[in-house]
Motif scaffolding. Sequence first.
Motif, PDB file in Angstrom:
ATOM      1  N   THR A 265       0.850  -1.187   0.000  1.00 51.10           N
ATOM      2  CA  THR A 265       0.000   0.000   0.000  1.00 51.10           C
ATOM      3  C   THR A 265       0.888   1.240   0.000  1.00 51.10           C
ATOM      4  O   THR A 265       2.107   1.151   0.159  1.00 51.10           O
ATOM      5  CB  THR A 265      -0.936   0.032   1.218  1.00 51.10           C
ATOM      6  N   THR A 266       0.266   2.401  -0.143  1.00 46.22           N
ATOM      7  CA  THR A 266       0.992   3.657  -0.129  1.00 46.22           C
ATOM      8  C   THR A 266       0.561   4.481   1.075  1.00 46.22           C
ATOM      9  O   THR A 266      -0.486   4.222   1.684  1.00 46.22           O
ATOM     10  CB  THR A 266       0.729   4.474  -1.411  1.00 46.22           C
ATOM     11  N   ALA A 267       1.367   5.490   1.403  1.00 47.96           N
ATOM     12  CA  ALA A 267       1.018   6.396   2.493  1.00 47.96           C
ATOM     13  C   ALA A 267      -0.243   7.163   2.127  1.00 47.96           C
ATOM     14  O   ALA A 267      -0.490   7.487   0.966  1.00 47.96           O
ATOM     15  CB  ALA A 267       2.167   7.357   2.754  1.00 47.96           C
ATOM     16  N   TRP A 268      -1.036   7.468   3.174  1.00 43.72           N
ATOM     17  CA  TRP A 268      -2.291   8.212   2.999  1.00 43.72           C
ATOM     18  C   TRP A 268      -2.254   9.432   3.910  1.00 43.72           C
ATOM     19  O   TRP A 268      -2.868   9.431   4.981  1.00 43.72           O
ATOM     20  CB  TRP A 268      -3.466   7.292   3.323  1.00 43.72           C
ATOM     21  N   PRO A 269      -1.541  10.461   3.524  1.00 47.23           N
ATOM     22  CA  PRO A 269      -1.472  11.648   4.381  1.00 47.23           C
ATOM     23  C   PRO A 269      -2.810  12.374   4.406  1.00 47.23           C
ATOM     24  O   PRO A 269      -3.512  12.445   3.404  1.00 47.23           O
ATOM     25  CB  PRO A 269      -0.391  12.498   3.719  1.00 47.23           C
ATOM     26  N   PHE A 270      -3.127  12.949   5.579  1.00 51.75           N
ATOM     27  CA  PHE A 270      -4.393  13.662   5.721  1.00 51.75           C
ATOM     28  C   PHE A 270      -4.201  15.086   6.246  1.00 51.75           C
ATOM     29  O   PHE A 270      -4.762  16.034   5.699  1.00 51.75           O
ATOM     30  CB  PHE A 270      -5.330  12.894   6.652  1.00 51.75           C
ATOM     31  N   SER A 271      -3.437  15.251   7.304  1.00 54.82           N
ATOM     32  CA  SER A 271      -3.227  16.594   7.838  1.00 54.82           C
ATOM     33  C   SER A 271      -2.482  17.449   6.823  1.00 54.82           C
ATOM     34  O   SER A 271      -1.764  16.928   5.972  1.00 54.82           O
ATOM     35  CB  SER A 271      -2.445  16.521   9.146  1.00 54.82           C
ATOM     36  N   ARG A 272      -2.666  18.763   6.922  1.00 47.01           N
ATOM     37  CA  ARG A 272      -1.981  19.647   5.974  1.00 47.01           C
ATOM     38  C   ARG A 272      -0.465  19.472   6.056  1.00 47.01           C
ATOM     39  O   ARG A 272       0.222  19.486   5.034  1.00 47.01           O
ATOM     40  CB  ARG A 272      -2.363  21.102   6.234  1.00 47.01           C
ATOM     41  N   GLU A 273       0.043  19.258   7.253  1.00 50.69           N
ATOM     42  CA  GLU A 273       1.484  19.085   7.403  1.00 50.69           C
ATOM     43  C   GLU A 273       1.962  17.832   6.662  1.00 50.69           C
ATOM     44  O   GLU A 273       2.981  17.866   5.949  1.00 50.69           O
ATOM     45  CB  GLU A 273       1.846  18.981   8.891  1.00 50.69           C
ATOM     46  N   ALA A 274       1.206  16.723   6.821  1.00 50.52           N
ATOM     47  CA  ALA A 274       1.604  15.474   6.164  1.00 50.52           C
ATOM     48  C   ALA A 274       1.440  15.565   4.652  1.00 50.52           C
ATOM     49  O   ALA A 274       2.274  15.057   3.893  1.00 50.52           O
ATOM     50  CB  ALA A 274       0.782  14.313   6.713  1.00 50.52           C
ATOM     51  N   VAL A 275       0.363  16.211   4.192  1.00 46.88           N
ATOM     52  CA  VAL A 275       0.143  16.368   2.760  1.00 46.88           C
ATOM     53  C   VAL A 275       1.253  17.217   2.138  1.00 46.88           C
ATOM     54  O   VAL A 275       1.801  16.885   1.075  1.00 46.88           O
ATOM     55  CB  VAL A 275      -1.238  16.991   2.490  1.00 46.88           C
ATOM     56  N   THR A 276       1.615  18.306   2.797  1.00 45.46           N
ATOM     57  CA  THR A 276       2.671  19.179   2.285  1.00 45.46           C
ATOM     58  C   THR A 276       4.007  18.442   2.224  1.00 45.46           C
ATOM     59  O   THR A 276       4.764  18.570   1.252  1.00 45.46           O
ATOM     60  CB  THR A 276       2.794  20.433   3.168  1.00 45.46           C
ATOM     61  N   ALA A 277       4.305  17.666   3.257  1.00 44.32           N
ATOM     62  CA  ALA A 277       5.567  16.922   3.276  1.00 44.32           C
ATOM     63  C   ALA A 277       5.636  15.891   2.155  1.00 44.32           C
ATOM     64  O   ALA A 277       6.716  15.623   1.614  1.00 44.32           O
ATOM     65  CB  ALA A 277       5.740  16.243   4.632  1.00 44.32           C
ATOM     66  N   ALA A 278       4.471  15.311   1.788  1.00 49.76           N
ATOM     67  CA  ALA A 278       4.444  14.281   0.744  1.00 49.76           C
ATOM     68  C   ALA A 278       4.312  14.850  -0.661  1.00 49.76           C
ATOM     69  O   ALA A 278       4.513  14.133  -1.648  1.00 49.76           O
ATOM     70  CB  ALA A 278       3.285  13.318   1.005  1.00 49.76           C
ATOM     71  N   ALA A 279       3.986  16.139  -0.776  1.00 49.09           N
ATOM     72  CA  ALA A 279       3.680  16.723  -2.080  1.00 49.09           C
ATOM     73  C   ALA A 279       4.916  16.795  -2.975  1.00 49.09           C
ATOM     74  O   ALA A 279       5.997  17.197  -2.544  1.00 49.09           O
ATOM     75  CB  ALA A 279       3.085  18.112  -1.901  1.00 49.09           C
ATOM     76  N   GLN A 280       4.744  16.398  -4.223  1.00 44.37           N
ATOM     77  CA  GLN A 280       5.793  16.528  -5.228  1.00 44.37           C
ATOM     78  C   GLN A 280       5.389  17.459  -6.369  1.00 44.37           C
ATOM     79  O   GLN A 280       6.226  17.826  -7.184  1.00 44.37           O
ATOM     80  CB  GLN A 280       6.173  15.149  -5.780  1.00 44.37           C
ATOM     81  N   GLN A 281       4.101  17.805  -6.423  1.00 40.70           N
ATOM     82  CA  GLN A 281       3.620  18.765  -7.422  1.00 40.70           C
ATOM     83  C   GLN A 281       2.636  19.701  -6.733  1.00 40.70           C
ATOM     84  O   GLN A 281       1.858  19.273  -5.879  1.00 40.70           O
ATOM     85  CB  GLN A 281       2.951  18.056  -8.600  1.00 40.70           C
ATOM     86  N   HIS A 282       2.693  20.977  -7.096  1.00 44.64           N
ATOM     87  CA  HIS A 282       1.846  21.981  -6.461  1.00 44.64           C
ATOM     88  C   HIS A 282       1.254  22.853  -7.555  1.00 44.64           C
ATOM     89  O   HIS A 282       1.953  23.651  -8.178  1.00 44.64           O
ATOM     90  CB  HIS A 282       2.675  22.824  -5.490  1.00 44.64           C
ATOM     91  N   LEU A 283      -0.037  22.690  -7.792  1.00 40.60           N
ATOM     92  CA  LEU A 283      -0.744  23.462  -8.810  1.00 40.60           C
ATOM     93  C   LEU A 283      -1.676  24.447  -8.128  1.00 40.60           C
ATOM     94  O   LEU A 283      -2.436  24.070  -7.239  1.00 40.60           O
ATOM     95  CB  LEU A 283      -1.554  22.528  -9.725  1.00 40.60           C
ATOM     96  N   THR A 284      -1.600  25.692  -8.543  1.00 41.82           N
ATOM     97  CA  THR A 284      -2.519  26.704  -8.035  1.00 41.82           C
ATOM     98  C   THR A 284      -3.519  27.065  -9.130  1.00 41.82           C
ATOM     99  O   THR A 284      -3.127  27.453 -10.234  1.00 41.82           O
ATOM    100  CB  THR A 284      -1.768  27.969  -7.594  1.00 41.82           C
ATOM    101  N   LEU A 285      -4.792  26.876  -8.825  1.00 42.45           N
ATOM    102  CA  LEU A 285      -5.864  27.272  -9.738  1.00 42.45           C
ATOM    103  C   LEU A 285      -6.346  28.646  -9.309  1.00 42.45           C
ATOM    104  O   LEU A 285      -6.754  28.838  -8.158  1.00 42.45           O
ATOM    105  CB  LEU A 285      -7.010  26.258  -9.684  1.00 42.45           C
ATOM    106  N   LYS A 286      -6.295  29.596 -10.226  1.00 45.14           N
ATOM    107  CA  LYS A 286      -6.663  30.971  -9.902  1.00 45.14           C
ATOM    108  C   LYS A 286      -7.900  31.394 -10.683  1.00 45.14           C
ATOM    109  O   LYS A 286      -8.133  30.916 -11.791  1.00 45.14           O
ATOM    110  CB  LYS A 286      -5.503  31.918 -10.218  1.00 45.14           C
ATOM    111  N   PRO A 287      -8.688  32.305 -10.120  1.00 50.43           N
ATOM    112  CA  PRO A 287      -9.835  32.818 -10.872  1.00 50.43           C
ATOM    113  C   PRO A 287      -9.385  33.433 -12.188  1.00 50.43           C
ATOM    114  O   PRO A 287      -8.352  34.108 -12.251  1.00 50.43           O
ATOM    115  CB  PRO A 287     -10.425  33.875  -9.939  1.00 50.43           C
ATOM    116  N   ALA A 288     -10.141  33.169 -13.245  1.00 49.20           N
ATOM    117  CA  ALA A 288      -9.781  33.697 -14.558  1.00 49.20           C
ATOM    118  C   ALA A 288      -9.966  35.202 -14.550  1.00 49.20           C
ATOM    119  O   ALA A 288     -10.973  35.693 -14.021  1.00 49.20           O
ATOM    120  CB  ALA A 288     -10.655  33.065 -15.633  1.00 49.20           C
TER     121      ALA A 288
END
Length: 846
Positions: A823-846
């Motif tokens: 299985t793979t890690a399942w991060p939930f808290s913002r801290e854990a998600v940020t630590a596991a993140a390898q891509q960061h996409l920001t969607l902005k209002p058009a």
Amino acid sequence: MTEAVPRARPRSKWLRWLRVTAWCLVVVLVVVASAAGLFVTWTVRNSFPTTDGELAVPGLRAPVEVLRDRYGVPQVYADNSHDLFLAQGYTHAQDRFWEMDVRRHITAGRLSELFGADQVTVDATVRTMGWRRVAEQEYGMLSASTREHLQAYADGVNAYLAGHTGSELSVEYAVLGLITPGYTPEQWTPVDSVSWLKAMAWDLSGTVTYQTRRAMLSASLPPDTVARLFPEYDFSRWEPSVPAASDATVPQSAGRAEKAAFTAALDSAADAASSLDGVLGPRGQGIGSNAWVVSGKLTKSGKPLLANDPHLGPAMPSIWYQMGLHCRSVGQECPFDVSGFTFSGMPGVVIGHNRDVSWGLTNLDPAVTDLYLERVTGSTYEYDGVQKPLETRQEVIKVAGGEPRTITVRSTGHGPLLSDVVERLKNAGAQGRVPGVEAGEHAVAIKWTALQPARTLDAVFQLALARDWSSFREAASLFAAPAQNMLYADREGHIGYQVPGLIPVRKQGDGRFPVPGWTSATEWAGYLPFEQLPSALDPAAGYFVNANNAVTDPSYPHLITKDWGDGNRSQRITDLIKQGGKLDAAAMQRIQLDTRNANAANLTPYLLAVPVEGDTTKARDLLRGWDFAQPADSAPAAYFNAVWRNLLQLMFVDKLTNGAPKVDVDGGGQWFEVVRTLLERPDDDFWHNTKRSLNGRDAVLRAAMDDANQELRDRLGADPAAWKWGDLHQLTVRNQTLGSGPAPIQWLLNREPGGVAGGPATVNATGWNAKKTYQVNWVPSMRMVVDWADVDASRWVNLTGASGHAFDEHYDDQLPLWQRGETTAWPFSREAVTAAAQQHLTLKPA
């Protein structure tokens, strides 16, 4: 002197010309092949979405972040609910729009618009039942907040469509252009999302199959023989999920005369219903799930653990899409903080957990469908002695590359006439198979709870907001179809079990056989109140287990179904929990991977007691000392399953399929029980095979062992010790729409990881149809374990990957993990998600 004539020069010029021409052709071919390869590569990569950086998205009110881990699993962060679900729609469309587009064509009965005339029967079946029409009614019943979420989701999908067309959406559209030139996807609508619940309800419903099989067998076999083929649930061996405490009895079944009356039309109606199986995957007995939950009294941490692995047909991509939906600041404007498994095309989370509670699902498979035999005369049908007018409507099915087809859907008060779906079914009643039934006088109508408009999608969002057992049950009360078993655990240490859904209360019958439609005596009297559905909190035993086994014992006063799945998986899970000492997440995962074959434990002693000769002796000796586990490299498992397949052929296949009613001898849990009970009846008729002159149990067992030995020698070689179960039990993960096309398309879209462990009715349930092949036809479609000691330590894995784009790095990157049982890690808290993140996409209002 006469000068010699040089004869070699013309030949030399010809050879040089030939060489130059050949090299030119090679260069041209290389250039063409390279260009073709570059074109294919460009076409494939052209669909890959942007997952890093910034994108402008119309409709957003504020920026949204989408963080993806090493497996491309997205976690979405927004400031308001509108943006959260708009971003979910946008993200689903980025990774899975082809799948979403196909799904809405399935549920609207419009596959023929994509793939041509071969899909007309599927479309006609769906149009007859009216899935889309029911979804449209349901949309109007949903709460205002749910409709807002659905619209925001649709806006997100359409924002992605606005900037992408053709192969930019998915490589399948490039292939589709060769079949259906000029096709352009329509805008996404909220009803497209609601409709998918109908497909899932159908996929998880086995009642039509059960009723059809019993009715057709009852027309040609004695009642006691039919009873042996459908053994009762053995409560003495298998614990129910929630024992009840009542002296009330369950209603009894209808008489045999009523059962037999349906047979003339049911054969064709079953064919119509099964037309959907090729699109949605196999249904019926054996298809199910595992889920169990243990309280802190049984865990190392003192906190609950919850495990779930739903069993569905394998598909590329997987039916599930992992995702987290998080409000940056949880409050009234944005109350969601939830993560789990979603359906692409539908907002929300179906299975998973939020900050406070977690839930898993298995298929309850209650008796929620009845097939009604109707006496139809012209444009009327008989009901309580009165001829009532049929309701009719016309449906036009557009066909890619062909002329439109118009069908007339006819309905009685019970529901649409399923036996009207295709042309050859219209004379089903004229087959004359049932004595005393006039030819042509009967049709078959279907009554099904999923055709009753309800608010199931409201439940999806309310589950995401549940904070405790009370709010969880309130959310579950909105769940109508498909009816499920819900396993529960929360941060405070509570565990629970709840049945939701519409469960009919019948005036007559028990859902095992079709019933007459010409009398009000067979009507439904309503539905069981939610308060009377099985429910329990914090049991003394410290666990709940459901693996499609019986939910309650016979004392429960209401009918849910008489067709419970066998209890082999549930009892094995229960035994492992009891034997496991203090459990942790790793122990829960080991239980998920258990491959002990209860059928082998029952049958092997009888096989070892029968004398065999020659080469079969060496093969049969593989079973001595075997622990009945079925890893992919097991030689005993390979031989036993070959014996099992050949045994079923000798005992049942010819008797029940050649010139007799159609019965799928698939070899799953039902057949484990059939054979187990027959082992104590060595002279039963099923132990006689006239074609092979076999008489009695031991003769048939010996022949099955001989046949299996010869089969495996031909397929796997002469040395039984070198046989491997995985060399027979192969999994091909196939694109459900184009994966059966030409070889290059199969190579592009399908994945073949090879042999897998397990089998039907093992905890690691990898099904195969013994009537056909050892090829895997249903699997644990995902696996998850939620750990309330540290929710960031929870684990999950999908069958394939996050992406639906062929050759994207996340198209199949979880498949090797799944195959190895990892299985793979399942991060939930913002801290854990940020630590596991390898891509960061920001969607902005058009």
